[in-house]
Design an enzyme around this catalytic site. Sequence first.
Site, short mmCIF file in Angstrom:
data_model
loop_
_atom_site.label_atom_id
_atom_site.label_comp_id
_atom_site.label_asym_id
_atom_site.label_seq_id
_atom_site.Cartn_x
_atom_site.Cartn_y
_atom_site.Cartn_z
N LYS A 143 -123.38 -3.42 -75.96
CA LYS A 143 -122.68 -3.29 -74.78
C LYS A 143 -123.40 -2.72 -73.64
O LYS A 143 -123.51 -2.72 -72.78
CB LYS A 143 -121.52 -2.57 -74.20
CG LYS A 143 -120.98 -2.32 -73.58
CD LYS A 143 -120.45 -2.64 -72.74
CE LYS A 143 -119.30 -3.23 -71.89
NZ LYS A 143 -119.09 -2.61 -70.79
N SER A 158 -116.25 -4.81 -72.18
CA SER A 158 -116.67 -5.64 -70.96
C SER A 158 -115.71 -6.70 -70.11
O SER A 158 -114.55 -7.56 -71.25
CB SER A 158 -118.02 -5.71 -71.55
OG SER A 158 -117.95 -7.18 -70.14
N HIS A 169 -126.01 -5.23 -72.84
CA HIS A 169 -124.60 -6.92 -71.79
C HIS A 169 -125.34 -6.00 -70.32
O HIS A 169 -125.37 -6.47 -69.31
CB HIS A 169 -123.67 -6.49 -72.37
CG HIS A 169 -123.45 -7.27 -71.48
ND1 HIS A 169 -122.11 -6.36 -70.24
CD2 HIS A 169 -121.90 -7.75 -71.27
CE1 HIS A 169 -121.33 -7.32 -69.72
NE2 HIS A 169 -121.51 -8.90 -70.01
N ASN A 170 -125.20 -5.07 -70.49
CA ASN A 170 -125.10 -4.07 -68.88
C ASN A 170 -126.88 -4.65 -68.49
O ASN A 170 -126.11 -4.93 -67.20
CB ASN A 170 -124.39 -2.77 -68.57
CG ASN A 170 -122.49 -2.67 -69.38
OD1 ASN A 170 -122.38 -3.63 -69.65
ND2 ASN A 170 -122.41 -1.29 -68.66
N ALA A 178 -105.61 4.89 -67.60
CA ALA A 178 -105.95 5.25 -66.05
C ALA A 178 -105.98 3.90 -66.03
O ALA A 178 -105.50 3.06 -67.52
CB ALA A 178 -107.41 6.01 -66.17
N HIS A 199 -159.77 7.86 -78.58
CA HIS A 199 -158.21 7.08 -79.43
C HIS A 199 -158.25 6.16 -80.36
O HIS A 199 -157.85 5.90 -80.83
CB HIS A 199 -157.68 6.70 -78.04
CG HIS A 199 -156.83 8.06 -77.27
ND1 HIS A 199 -155.83 8.87 -78.13
CD2 HIS A 199 -156.85 8.28 -76.16
CE1 HIS A 199 -154.92 9.34 -76.65
NE2 HIS A 199 -156.74 9.95 -76.18
N GLU A 226 -127.10 -7.98 -67.61
CA GLU A 226 -126.09 -7.74 -66.45
C GLU A 226 -126.73 -7.32 -64.68
O GLU A 226 -126.78 -7.85 -63.63
CB GLU A 226 -124.46 -6.92 -66.27
CG GLU A 226 -123.99 -7.11 -65.23
CD GLU A 226 -122.60 -6.23 -65.41
OE1 GLU A 226 -121.68 -6.20 -66.37
OE2 GLU A 226 -122.40 -5.45 -64.65
N LYS A 258 -124.45 2.96 -62.32
CA LYS A 258 -123.12 3.81 -63.00
C LYS A 258 -123.91 4.64 -64.15
O LYS A 258 -123.74 5.40 -65.06
CB LYS A 258 -122.14 3.03 -63.38
CG LYS A 258 -120.30 3.64 -62.78
CD LYS A 258 -118.87 3.58 -63.40
CE LYS A 258 -117.89 3.09 -62.21
NZ LYS A 258 -117.35 2.37 -62.72
P1 2AM Z 1 -105.06 12.56 -66.72
O1 2AM Z 1 -104.21 11.51 -66.75
O2 2AM Z 1 -104.60 13.77 -67.93
O3 2AM Z 1 -106.40 12.85 -66.03
C1 2AM Z 1 -109.88 8.93 -67.08
O4 2AM Z 1 -109.60 10.15 -66.31
C2 2AM Z 1 -108.70 8.83 -68.54
O5 2AM Z 1 -109.14 10.08 -68.98
C3 2AM Z 1 -106.82 9.41 -67.40
O6 2AM Z 1 -106.08 9.13 -68.33
C4 2AM Z 1 -107.29 11.17 -68.12
O7 2AM Z 1 -105.99 11.67 -67.85
C5 2AM Z 1 -108.10 11.21 -69.27
N1 2AM Z 1 -108.50 12.24 -69.42
C6 2AM Z 1 -109.80 12.78 -68.96
N2 2AM Z 1 -110.05 14.23 -69.33
C7 2AM Z 1 -109.48 14.33 -70.22
C8 2AM Z 1 -109.80 15.28 -71.61
N3 2AM Z 1 -109.97 16.36 -71.34
N4 2AM Z 1 -108.48 15.23 -72.36
C9 2AM Z 1 -107.65 14.17 -72.02
N5 2AM Z 1 -107.68 13.15 -71.16
C10 2AM Z 1 -108.97 12.91 -70.56
#
Ligand code: 2AM
Length: 482
Positions: free
Chosen positions: A185, A131, A188-189, A14, A454, A192, A263
């Site tokens: 990390k 990050s 850090h967030n 991704a 206590h 942030e 998130k």
């Molecule tokens: P994909 O393209 O095959 O969906 C972000 O979602 C990344 O994680 C993508 O590259 C996605 O692959 C991957 N991903 C999500 N679930 C996964 C899984 N169970 N096994 C392998 N890759 C996964």
Amino acid sequence: MTTPTANIAVVGLAVMGSNLARNLASREGNVVAVYNRTTAKTDALLEAHPEAGFVKAATVQELADSLVKPRTAIIMVKAGRATDAVIDELVSVFEPGDIIVDGGNALFTDTIRREKAVRETGINFVGAGISGGEEGALKGPSIMPGGSVEAWETLGPILRSIAAVAEGEPCVTHVGTDGAGHFVKMIHNGIEYADMQLIAEAYDLIRQGTGKSPAEIADIVAEWNSGDLDSYLIEITAEVLRQVDAATGQPLVDVILDSAGAKGTGAWTVQTALDLGVPVSGIAEAVFARSLSSDREARAAARDLPGPDQTWKVDDEAAFVEDVRRALYASKIIAYSQGFDEIIAGAKEYGWDISKGEIAKIWRGGCIIRARFLNRITEAYETDPGLVSLATAPYFREALAGAQDSWRRVVAGAAMSGIPAPAFAASLAYYDGLRAERLPASLVQGQRDFFGAHTYKRVDREGTFHTLWSGDRTEIEAEDTH
Ligand code: 2AM
């Protein structure tokens, strides 16, 4: 079988994974193998970036075969079940001594669990916080790897090659073993969140106190960037405030719905702090402020709750703006001090040897909280590695001393005029709590002894005591079983 040529692999293509793979490929000496569950994504990346010289793997077996030993793969998939699925696949084709890196945003306790499980196969598992978002992944992030020292020997040069560079130094260090990287990390967030909320409060106070427009406040904030507050977040704040909405001609900040999302890493920081017993009130208020902003139902129901009659009467605008700047700086020092307190407590709890000075150093570039004053934090911990509270280091003590009158005026003024400044106020309350000679905790302890036996300690002699509250109220020496 083809001869292995790649020294590093990226699994999960991704945006973050693709950008990290391209960053790796752009550095001298790296040959990058790429794999994605859906092969179409791998093909698309290869087609879009022939210059990267990627080695394509259509299966995990092909990926393993393409890598020189020790095989090293960085997983960039959505944190959670996907991470476990990909780890299982890699474990099935890797050998002892190989290295699996999780570059996602895993919860550090998951990383501790995964490291333990993978280690049993002889394969190294490294949780690495990364990050800097999409741009950081491509051009140079701040990287916080945990895992074993053995894994770091192989991984170190590769991660150094892609990390952001601050003042000549790559923004990566071996944070500590197993989950230490993801823990740091997470902090850090959390910091942030606090930093962003504090800047937002400063903006709001200036706007309500002076009636200045977002564009005018953008100029003020941009000027702050040449002083102590010099940082990425201050820099982008000026840009956001200056932005005009094309559709309406209004300042963009006025047409964006005032409900902030999250998130979850800020919440993790606070949850973990609660478990560790570390007061990270600035960070907590920042997380809660987002929750409150998003609770539109409660906010609608509360719209007619009474506020003060008074609006803020600012006589001297320049002096007021300077007060807000100082209050922001002081509150920011407290947020970082609290964040580092949590690092110290986490390191103690989980047995990590974390160099606080190094952490501040690797946050100077690539990441969201990059800021000039991180150098002061490094100096503070290098001067005194056992420093108990960052706020007490000479530089910060002086900064807080110089800011405190402004800080108090701003928090008091905000309270009197009904402007919420939760992170400013919580930070000041923490500061006063920290420096107080006596706290009313003695009364709390008395109450606890009253209803729950206590027990309490005394200021004047050793031992543990209990007052017979329902009897003749004499004090007895109690066994400390609580
Ligand atoms: P994909 O393209 O095959 O969906 C972000 O979602 C990344 O994680 C993508 O590259 C996605 O692959 C991957 N991903 C999500 N679930 C996964 C899984 N169970 N096994 C392998 N890759 C996964």
